[in-house]
Each structure stands twice: as structure tokens, then as C-alpha cells.
Design a protein around this motif. Structure first.
Motif, PDB file in Angstrom:
ATOM      1  N   ILE A  30      37.446  -2.384   4.051  1.00 28.21           N
ATOM      2  CA  ILE A  30      37.853  -3.777   3.881  1.00 28.21           C
ATOM      3  C   ILE A  30      37.957  -4.047   2.391  1.00 28.21           C
ATOM      4  O   ILE A  30      36.973  -3.956   1.656  1.00 28.21           O
ATOM      5  N   SER A  31      39.170  -4.363   1.948  1.00 26.63           N
ATOM      6  CA  SER A  31      39.420  -4.617   0.527  1.00 26.63           C
ATOM      7  C   SER A  31      39.440  -6.114   0.255  1.00 26.63           C
ATOM      8  O   SER A  31      40.292  -6.835   0.769  1.00 26.63           O
ATOM      9  N   GLY A  32      38.505  -6.550  -0.588  1.00 29.65           N
ATOM     10  CA  GLY A  32      38.408  -7.961  -0.955  1.00 29.65           C
ATOM     11  C   GLY A  32      39.101  -8.293  -2.257  1.00 29.65           C
ATOM     12  O   GLY A  32      38.819  -9.325  -2.870  1.00 29.65           O
ATOM     13  N   ALA A  33      40.017  -7.442  -2.685  1.00 30.92           N
ATOM     14  CA  ALA A  33      40.775  -7.684  -3.920  1.00 30.92           C
ATOM     15  C   ALA A  33      42.072  -8.403  -3.560  1.00 30.92           C
ATOM     16  O   ALA A  33      42.938  -7.822  -2.926  1.00 30.92           O
ATOM     17  N   VAL A  34      42.194  -9.654  -3.937  1.00 31.66           N
ATOM     18  CA  VAL A  34      43.353 -10.439  -3.511  1.00 31.66           C
ATOM     19  C   VAL A  34      44.302 -10.833  -4.644  1.00 31.66           C
ATOM     20  O   VAL A  34      45.375 -11.364  -4.381  1.00 31.66           O
ATOM     21  N   ARG A  35      43.924 -10.569  -5.875  1.00 30.07           N
ATOM     22  CA  ARG A  35      44.821 -10.890  -6.992  1.00 30.07           C
ATOM     23  C   ARG A  35      46.036  -9.982  -6.973  1.00 30.07           C
ATOM     24  O   ARG A  35      45.940  -8.797  -6.675  1.00 30.07           O
ATOM     25  N   GLU A  36      47.187 -10.539  -7.325  1.00 32.57           N
ATOM     26  CA  GLU A  36      48.389  -9.722  -7.452  1.00 32.57           C
ATOM     27  C   GLU A  36      48.164  -8.704  -8.573  1.00 32.57           C
ATOM     28  O   GLU A  36      47.600  -9.029  -9.615  1.00 32.57           O
ATOM     29  N   LYS A  37      48.573  -7.483  -8.355  1.00 31.92           N
ATOM     30  CA  LYS A  37      48.414  -6.379  -9.317  1.00 31.92           C
ATOM     31  C   LYS A  37      46.954  -6.067  -9.625  1.00 31.92           C
ATOM     32  O   LYS A  37      46.617  -5.587 -10.711  1.00 31.92           O
ATOM     33  N   SER A  38      46.068  -6.314  -8.681  1.00 27.39           N
ATOM     34  CA  SER A  38      44.651  -6.021  -8.856  1.00 27.39           C
ATOM     35  C   SER A  38      44.416  -4.516  -8.941  1.00 27.39           C
ATOM     36  O   SER A  38      44.936  -3.743  -8.146  1.00 27.39           O
TER      37      SER A  38
ATOM     38  N   TYR B 252      31.942   2.094   7.602  1.00 29.46           N
ATOM     39  CA  TYR B 252      32.653   1.118   6.779  1.00 29.46           C
ATOM     40  C   TYR B 252      32.656   1.495   5.309  1.00 29.46           C
ATOM     41  O   TYR B 252      31.716   2.119   4.813  1.00 29.46           O
ATOM     42  N   VAL B 253      33.702   1.056   4.622  1.00 29.61           N
ATOM     43  CA  VAL B 253      33.739   1.034   3.166  1.00 29.61           C
ATOM     44  C   VAL B 253      34.089  -0.404   2.789  1.00 29.61           C
ATOM     45  O   VAL B 253      35.090  -0.945   3.259  1.00 29.61           O
ATOM     46  N   LEU B 254      33.246  -1.023   1.978  1.00 32.52           N
ATOM     47  CA  LEU B 254      33.528  -2.371   1.484  1.00 32.52           C
ATOM     48  C   LEU B 254      33.951  -2.247   0.038  1.00 32.52           C
ATOM     49  O   LEU B 254      33.254  -1.647  -0.784  1.00 32.52           O
ATOM     50  N   ILE B 255      35.116  -2.813  -0.280  1.00 35.50           N
ATOM     51  CA  ILE B 255      35.725  -2.663  -1.596  1.00 35.50           C
ATOM     52  C   ILE B 255      35.880  -4.043  -2.214  1.00 35.50           C
ATOM     53  O   ILE B 255      36.508  -4.916  -1.625  1.00 35.50           O
ATOM     54  N   SER B 256      35.283  -4.218  -3.391  1.00 37.46           N
ATOM     55  CA  SER B 256      35.346  -5.536  -4.014  1.00 37.46           C
ATOM     56  C   SER B 256      35.418  -5.439  -5.522  1.00 37.46           C
ATOM     57  O   SER B 256      34.729  -4.625  -6.134  1.00 37.46           O
ATOM     58  N   PRO B 257      36.230  -6.310  -6.124  1.00 34.07           N
ATOM     59  CA  PRO B 257      36.115  -6.492  -7.572  1.00 34.07           C
ATOM     60  C   PRO B 257      34.847  -7.294  -7.839  1.00 34.07           C
ATOM     61  O   PRO B 257      34.204  -7.785  -6.898  1.00 34.07           O
ATOM     62  N   GLU B 258      34.506  -7.424  -9.092  1.00 34.69           N
ATOM     63  CA  GLU B 258      33.363  -8.256  -9.459  1.00 34.69           C
ATOM     64  C   GLU B 258      33.867  -9.536 -10.098  1.00 34.69           C
ATOM     65  O   GLU B 258      34.667  -9.502 -11.034  1.00 34.69           O
TER      66      GLU B 258
END
Length: 192
Positions: A10-18, A76-82
Motif C-alpha cells: 500500500i503506497s501512501g505517496a500521493v504527490r505528483e512526481k513523488s 504486507y508492505v506499507l510504503i510512506s513518505p515522511e
């Protein structure tokens, strides 16, 4: 017993070009292993309504898609920017939907790995917050729980990690998560 392992990332990176979104896409190739199905649920492409416990939002197509994938996941793999020393709001919102509105404990007796990059201290704030959330949701954090790319801005090419050390760590992270997931899947009744 079905030997196919289903990993839900689950990727929690939502910014364009993140850069973290790019890392999540790159991670797929490292999980390309026999008998492994790696599903990347991208919260940028599949945004969820803000968690509010309403039937209307529970019936959202993207919430139902997330829950369908989660029901079938073995690990699961949880993927997040900080952001501001913590995980992204998008990944926190996804965890809320997974934890509160169904009678299934999605993380219970399942292995979870954490992936991310950047941040003031190399994503450590987001990692710590995700670790706390997974423990609260009864998930099993694998011993080498984190794949952290500290200098994410320069660490990624179009389709891979640039530095050999990151490639080796990502390969080990993927192999270990799959191996731990296989172990837990075959022995769920032992881990109460």
C-alpha cells in the motif's frame, strides 16, 4: 495448501512526481519471484474518502477494492513518505479503513514490512509511526522491518535503485518478507 504468497503493498505517496511513489513502483521488480503475487495499491490512483465510519463511504469503490485485496493478502508492505515526522495522511487513512469497519483483523498474524525514503532523518519518523500502528493492529513486523532509502532524491533512476547497496538491501528485504510470510502462512495457528 495454496503455495502462492499474496503480498499487498500500500503506497501512501500521493504527490505528483513523488519519489516515494516511484520507489513503490520500483519495488515490484524485487518481489518478482516464483509463486509470489505482488499487488501495489496506489493511494494516488485509488484515493480513499476520509475515514468517518459511514456506510456511504464504506461502499466507496476504492475502499471496497482495498478491503478485497486486504482479505486475500498473506503479507504486507506499507510504503510512506515522511511528512512532519510522521507517515502520510493517506496511509494513515487506509489503515483506519482497514481496522475499524470490518470484523476481520487484517494484520493479525501476518508479516508486515515498511518502505520509504527521504525525511529529515531518512524517514525514521514515518517508520516509527508505522511500526506503532502495525503493533496496535496485531501485525508481525519482520526482524529487518525497514527498507529505507535516505537520499531518495538521487537514489532512483527511471526503473531501479541507483546504488548497489540499495539494490542489495531491497533484494534482501523482498526475499525476507516473502520467506517470513511463507512461514507464517503455513503456521498461523501457532502464532496466536
Amino acid at each position: 495448501m495454496n503455495n502462492k504468497i499474496k503480498i499487498l503493498a500500500i503506497s501512501g505517496a500521493v504527490r505528483e512526481k513523488s519519489k516515494t511513489a516511484k520507489l513503490s513502483k520500483i519495488s515490484r521488480k524485487y518481489f518478482d519471484q516464483p509463486n509470489v503475487e505482488y499487488i501495489l495499491f496506489d493511494l494516488q490512483k485509488n484515493p480513499l474518502p476520509i475515514f468517518d465510519q459511514t456506510e456511504k463511504n464504506l461502499k466507496s469503490e476504492n475502499v471496497q477494492l482495498l478491503l478485497r485485496h486486504a482479505r486475500k493478502a498473506d503479507g504486507y508492505v506499507l510504503i510512506s513518505p515522511e511528512y512532519h515526522g510522521s507517515m502520510s495522511g493517506a496511509i494513515k487513512n487506509a489503515l483506519d479503513w482497514m481496522d475499524y469497519l470490518d470484523d476481520i483483523d487484517y494484520f493479525n498474524r501476518k508479516v508486515v514490512g515498511i518502505m520509504g525514503g527521504g525525511g529529515s532523518l531518512g524517514n525514521s519518523g514515518a517508520t516509527i509511526q508505522l511500526m506503532m500502528a502495525i503493533r496496535a493492529m496485531h501485525g508481525w513486523l519482520m526482524p529487518d522491518v525497514v527498507m529505507n532509502v535516505q537520499k531518495i532524491g538521487t537514489a532512483l533512476s527511471e526503473d531501479d535503485l541507483v546504488e548497489e547497496s540499495y539494490k542489495l538491501r531491497m533484494g534482501a528485504f523482498a526475499r525476507n518478507l516473502v520467506n517470513y510470510t511463507k512461514m507464517f502462512k503455513g503456521n498461523r495457528d501457532v502464532f496466536n
